[in-house]
Scaffold this active site. Sequence first.
Site, mmCIF file in Angstrom:
data_model
loop_
_atom_site.group_PDB
_atom_site.id
_atom_site.type_symbol
_atom_site.label_atom_id
_atom_site.label_comp_id
_atom_site.label_asym_id
_atom_site.label_seq_id
_atom_site.Cartn_x
_atom_site.Cartn_y
_atom_site.Cartn_z
ATOM 1 C CG ASP A 14 33.170 23.859 20.518
ATOM 2 O OD1 ASP A 14 34.289 24.290 20.207
ATOM 3 O OD2 ASP A 14 32.262 24.570 20.989
ATOM 4 C CG ASP A 41 27.997 26.748 19.049
ATOM 5 O OD1 ASP A 41 28.081 26.402 17.856
ATOM 6 O OD2 ASP A 41 28.552 27.767 19.504
ATOM 7 C CB CYS A 62 -0.895 0.048 1.239
ATOM 8 S SG CYS A 62 -2.094 -1.275 1.388
#
Length: 739
Positions: free
Chosen positions: A428, A627, A21
């Site tokens: 970081d 970030d 389907c």
Amino acid sequence: MNMSDMTKKLYPVTGMHCAACAGNVEKIVRKQEGVENASVNLAAATLAVTYNPDIVSPQQLKEAVMKIGFDLIIDEDNSVQEQEEAEQSYYGQLKRKTIVAWIFALPVAVLGMFLMNVPGVNWWMLLLSLPVILYSGRSFYMNAWKQTLQRTSNMDTLVALSTSIAFLFSLFNTFYPEFWYSRGLEPHVYYEAATVIIAFVLVGKLMEEKAKGKTSTAIRKLMGLQPRTARVVKDGREEDILIAELQVGDKVSVRPGEQIPVDGVIVGGNTFIDESMISGEPIPVEKKQGDKVLAGTINQNGAFTMTAQKVGKNTVLAQIIRMVQEAQGSKAPVQRIVDKVTAVFVPVVLAVAVFTFLVWIVAGGADDFSYAMLSAVSVLVIACPCALGLATPTALMVGIGKGAESHILIKDAVALEQMRKVDTVVLDKTGTVTEGRPVVTGWLHDAGWQNEHKGILYAAELKSEHPLALAIVEALKKEGEKPALIDSFESRTGRGIVVTRGNKTFWAGSHRLLKDFGAGISDLLKGMVEDYEKSGKSLVYFGEGNTLLAVIAISDKIKDTSRQAVKQLKESGKYIVLLTGDGHLTAQNVAGEIDANRFISDALPVDKENVIKELQAEGRVVAMVGDGINDSQALARADVSIAMGKGTDIAMDVAMVTLMTSDLLLLPKAFKLSHKTVRLIHQNLFWAFIYNLIGIPVAAGILFPLYGILLNPMIASAAMACSSVSVVLNSLSLNWRKL
């Protein structure tokens, strides 16, 4: 097609039952002019489509899908509500059809199995079978016919063919038994097979729908955070209105204990707000005039007035919900194999059923006609592609949903599957390993320093958005300093800032900028600068021309959980690299504190990207954690990009994964989630494939010559129902496992 003209939308699809389907909906939508890509998620019942709205409209897509027996919900404002209503309506209809099917199928089964020699029993079975065929099984035949008209096939095709063959053969034998008597054969009827197959398939679909509903609980919980109404302040009066009617700029009143209706800024009052559902931080945050607030968060003990800034689909909460929905609707790379299999699955099964029938007839002649028909019907019934189609999407929905509940936002299935291959994690420093809230802890003044220089430094740093600049601004503000007037401002990426005042040039930044201006550190300061670096402090150098005026020491505390998170990552075999723009001694100190395998200092944004490239060149699969904004180059280059964020700062466009809290312990959890989810997908696919590899030959009668075992179509239908439900339940088991 021009990519700028394209738009991507997620529409709920109704009426899908199996992988075929989903494949047919994808195929028909992709055929439409103006559509670049279409992807259907069976478990989520959604269509993700990228199309040109100038060429094709949502209504045209809806009409195309309706032609093959399905439907699209294109009303974006009420799509969730409409989908829920459609699901509830479908579930109610399914339940009624299932009850009716069993009410009539059970007596048919009893008559067919124990009272088959009673005179006139065939007519009783025919009458009892009609409600099952005409009411309970009606949708199978209608959908199969629609599929046939479009030259496609799906699960409905298999069910419709198997039950109609059994029913029509029985019908013929009921009306014309002499045809077989005259040939010396018994006119068998198989009404019980036709009715019980429909009843079992409906039970399987009913259980499947219920279980599939549980896979979307994470989305429902997130949606439950969205308030329904807002209290708008107009002409000094308060009025309750629906959220959909709220406009940007409206003033909204929020009382204690209420959910904040939209994103905005406080213009009157003070309070504490519980933002844990968005940021994951358990401690309520103090908010005052000028502070931002987010939709879905809970006001604690103060009343306030706010101005709406982001409404409807633009709020952070709405973005999170949309991101999770799109992720749950995405496809893992392994799904491409499944899609290729399911595209040819039904035609192959039809061919196997015909082959089975012919082999029985050739081997046993007319005497084995009944065996031939029953075996062919069993093949059609047992080979339902539901389990294959549900194996991957249900596991993904549960995995991505569990991640969202744990404040881990996963952008797509590719990221989830790729994470388990990561062997190197690059972290970081600022805001990832450290708290990201730097404070000035010391000033070193060199010869030539004058108090008036503070005002110039203040003015310069005010124009920078770097976390270290904000720390200096905060320190000078506390001292009561005022910013001086400056003539020009220049930002030098990865180095610092340069300003002019009159005919003098001033600068503030890293030791790279110190070298750029040819300024040296006096013997008086050199030893103290080294001590600061050894203790892990970041340094900002401030000077005029080629003269150093001051060194500002800034401390950013390492998070309490960073050491533990790195320890867990290393225990799981990850190689940890610390990446920072700070000097060598500072980087060395922080790397030692968290026990990183390696550290890179003095890194500019382009250097960070090159580090990722070098690690990849060594054959490593690299995850970059930053970030999401300052580290965008490195994040884009990494195999898996992970952003640390707190609600408004999440970099959804950059990162594949966003950790909504500041807690680095979410990182090892994200990797565990990836491993567990991918393992589930492989388990589901293994059992789905094995089920068909074993089930189809047994249904065809391969064991009959040796052991006299022939699979009854009724048992085949029960086995088919169990296979689909077991796959969904196995996926749901992830909800009960700890990360």
